[in-house]
Design a protein around this motif. Sequence first.
Motif, short mmCIF file in Angstrom:
data_model
loop_
_atom_site.label_atom_id
_atom_site.label_comp_id
_atom_site.label_asym_id
_atom_site.label_seq_id
_atom_site.Cartn_x
_atom_site.Cartn_y
_atom_site.Cartn_z
N PRO B 140 -17.29 38.54 21.53
CA PRO B 140 -16.97 39.39 22.48
C PRO B 140 -15.68 39.30 23.10
N THR B 141 -14.55 37.88 22.72
CA THR B 141 -13.47 38.68 22.68
C THR B 141 -12.68 38.87 21.40
N ALA B 142 -13.02 39.31 20.19
CA ALA B 142 -13.05 40.22 19.09
C ALA B 142 -12.56 41.23 19.55
N VAL B 143 -14.29 41.41 20.14
CA VAL B 143 -14.68 42.84 20.50
C VAL B 143 -13.74 43.83 21.61
N ALA B 144 -13.53 43.01 22.32
CA ALA B 144 -12.04 42.85 23.87
C ALA B 144 -11.11 42.90 22.92
N VAL B 145 -10.44 42.81 22.17
CA VAL B 145 -9.42 42.50 21.83
C VAL B 145 -8.89 43.95 21.19
N PHE B 146 -9.84 43.69 20.20
CA PHE B 146 -10.15 44.76 19.14
C PHE B 146 -9.83 46.96 20.08
N TRP B 147 -10.90 46.45 21.14
CA TRP B 147 -11.12 47.62 21.63
C TRP B 147 -9.63 47.97 22.74
N ALA B 148 -9.40 47.20 22.80
CA ALA B 148 -8.19 47.07 23.82
C ALA B 148 -6.64 48.23 23.16
N LEU B 149 -6.93 46.92 22.48
CA LEU B 149 -5.45 47.65 21.00
C LEU B 149 -6.06 49.31 20.52
N SER B 150 -6.96 49.17 20.00
CA SER B 150 -7.75 50.57 20.29
C SER B 150 -7.86 51.66 20.96
N VAL B 157 -6.83 53.19 17.28
CA VAL B 157 -7.12 54.78 16.88
C VAL B 157 -8.19 55.78 17.56
N VAL B 158 -8.43 55.50 18.70
CA VAL B 158 -9.22 56.37 19.72
C VAL B 158 -8.26 57.57 19.98
N ASN B 159 -7.38 56.96 19.82
CA ASN B 159 -6.23 58.76 20.42
C ASN B 159 -5.83 58.85 19.46
N ASP B 169 -3.07 62.12 22.36
CA ASP B 169 -3.97 61.36 21.54
C ASP B 169 -2.43 60.12 22.97
N ASP B 170 -2.10 60.26 23.92
CA ASP B 170 -1.57 59.83 24.59
C ASP B 170 -1.89 58.87 26.18
N HIS B 171 -3.22 59.75 26.41
CA HIS B 171 -3.96 58.60 27.42
C HIS B 171 -3.99 57.34 27.08
N ALA B 172 -3.33 56.79 28.60
CA ALA B 172 -3.41 54.93 28.80
C ALA B 172 -4.86 54.40 29.44
N LEU B 181 -12.49 50.67 33.55
CA LEU B 181 -13.56 50.54 34.34
C LEU B 181 -14.84 50.63 33.15
N ILE B 182 -14.84 52.74 33.07
CA ILE B 182 -15.34 52.98 32.29
C ILE B 182 -15.56 52.79 30.90
N VAL B 183 -14.38 52.62 30.80
CA VAL B 183 -13.72 51.97 28.52
C VAL B 183 -14.42 50.81 29.03
#
Lengths: 296, 317
Positions: B140-150, B157-159, B169-172, B181-183
């Motif tokens: 789960p931490t790998a998942v969290a770190v990855f999506w936080a960066l994404s 990448v998401v942006n 592509d500029d939404h933080a 919380l939604i993310v």
Amino acid sequence: MSTQDLTDTPTRRSAPSRRPRLGQLLSQLIAVMWTSLAVLPFLLIILLSFKSNTDIFSNPLGVLHVDWRPENFSEAWSGPPGGQGFVQYVFNSVVVTAIGVAGCVFLGSFTAYFATLASPRVRALVIAGFLAAATLPLIMLLIPYYSAFSALSLLSTPWAVGVVYACLCLPTSVLILHGFYLGFPAELREAAAIDGLGLMRTYLRIVLPLSRGPLVAVGLINGIFVWGETQLAIVLLQAPESRPIPVGLLDFQGQFSANTGAIFAGLTLATIPLVLLYLVFNRSIAKGIALGGVFR
Amino acid sequence: MSTRSEQATTGMSDATLLRVAAPGGRRRRLKTSPQTVAMLLPGLAVLAIFFGLPVLDLVRTSLSSWSGIGPREWTGVDNFAEVFSDATIRSALVRSIVMGVGVALGIAALGTVLAAFVSRGLAGSRIYRVLWFLPGVAPPTAVAVFWALSVQPFAGVVNVVLGGVGLGDDHAWLADPSTALIVIIAVGIWQGVGFAFLIILGAMEEVPVSVYEAAMIDGAGGVRSFFQITLPMIRPVLSTVVLLNVIWAFNGFTLVWGMTRGGPGDSTTILPVLVYKDAFESSNFGVAAAVSVVGGVFLLILGFAVYVFGSRKAPDA
């Protein structure tokens, strides 16, 4: 019912399957979309772990004209200046996981098997106890474990946390294996008794070897949990050199703030070996989840 | 032959009948032998020492003031008074509920749809079965770190993808209190669907094919038989899946800690994050313990409610 009715059935059956073509197409579309959402992040982690910081920010998705940088891995492996390296985290994770998984698999199998030998009332009571423990939220155990560890001077000792994981995983293991042992042929046990084997030796020589499949499944399911567990680890393993991989990754987040490539290398090292392990054992894991994933 | 077994059956007590009917066919044993009890002791000792005692200890801590070291000072229900009057704690509880329910319903809905595809033999099912569990394997931490960066602006990448399809592509996403919380909920769903999918699929495959065939002959189409046969028949399993996921997501410390540390502000501070901060950052163990007790009791009540709802007999079963 006439023979005509019987011969009629196949045509009836095939007719509706031709109709909902659109529905099938839509299902396939959703399935493909979800598959890419599930798989692409892993490929992306690998891709980005080989890129330089500049490329990660300016050209994250590109695969051409990339400044490939495998050094990310050696940097993650030996760690940021003044911090712990991945190698230390791997060592701690292996200690914690080995003790946790071995403990819960063996004690779990033992307890689940002998629970099936008990009278229905006793069995139901034992299972209810483990069911309650399995649903007990971790949030309620965090502070008590911390104060116990602190009182016993066990804070920051990975092996002790491994023991805690073994006990934490015991309820799930018992519940899954109990489902398996309920179907264990009583004839084998009776034959062993006639041959003069006692309860203990019957378990060790007959039951244990025959339950290798479910034991592997339970070990893998709990292994995935223990390998990734963070909430307890962050509290009980506070000394930097005692931390396992999940907590180490969070440290990387802060320490490698200027070196995203190394973070991705860390993510690759933490994730891809597990993915490979899963791909090899996926049948076993799926079976284990189906056996008792819903604890019935 | 048949009369003899009938006689034997009628002579047996209800309890014995139960055991004969049980899979594996255990017979004879009316009482638990002392030896069996002895074998069960180690497991039961673990239950008592690692689950029973800690809960008692938690209650004791929740009734005292304690900084983490040294003696505890008995303060009675003061901590609970604080828990119920403090707005921060109340809103953390609400956030935990939102997160638990949001993640669990998302997982159950998506898991059911995906399981329905595979149980109907959609082309490629054998591969889907394997791949859809992949997110559940990653730590789960790998998942969290990855999506936080994404989800970082511009480079995430998401942006990049959102920018590519013209959505900007500029939404933080994580720095914005209204979306953070939604993310996290979305990532929780992403990670949890695979497990639910496998369990629900197992339940769907236990529904006898003959039931579907009968429905088809009666003219029920795919969608109708899904709603009128599949769903009612898997309801007990489905409600268990919802319950387990509510419990897990309610306690979802790791994703939140890895992605936002509870921020921005308090906008993603769910109960376990609050407990962690109270205890290990503010050394206020008494209040943290009281918060844990309230959260645990809440889950207990919720679990009981879902259990009662789920174990009601399905209409057709």
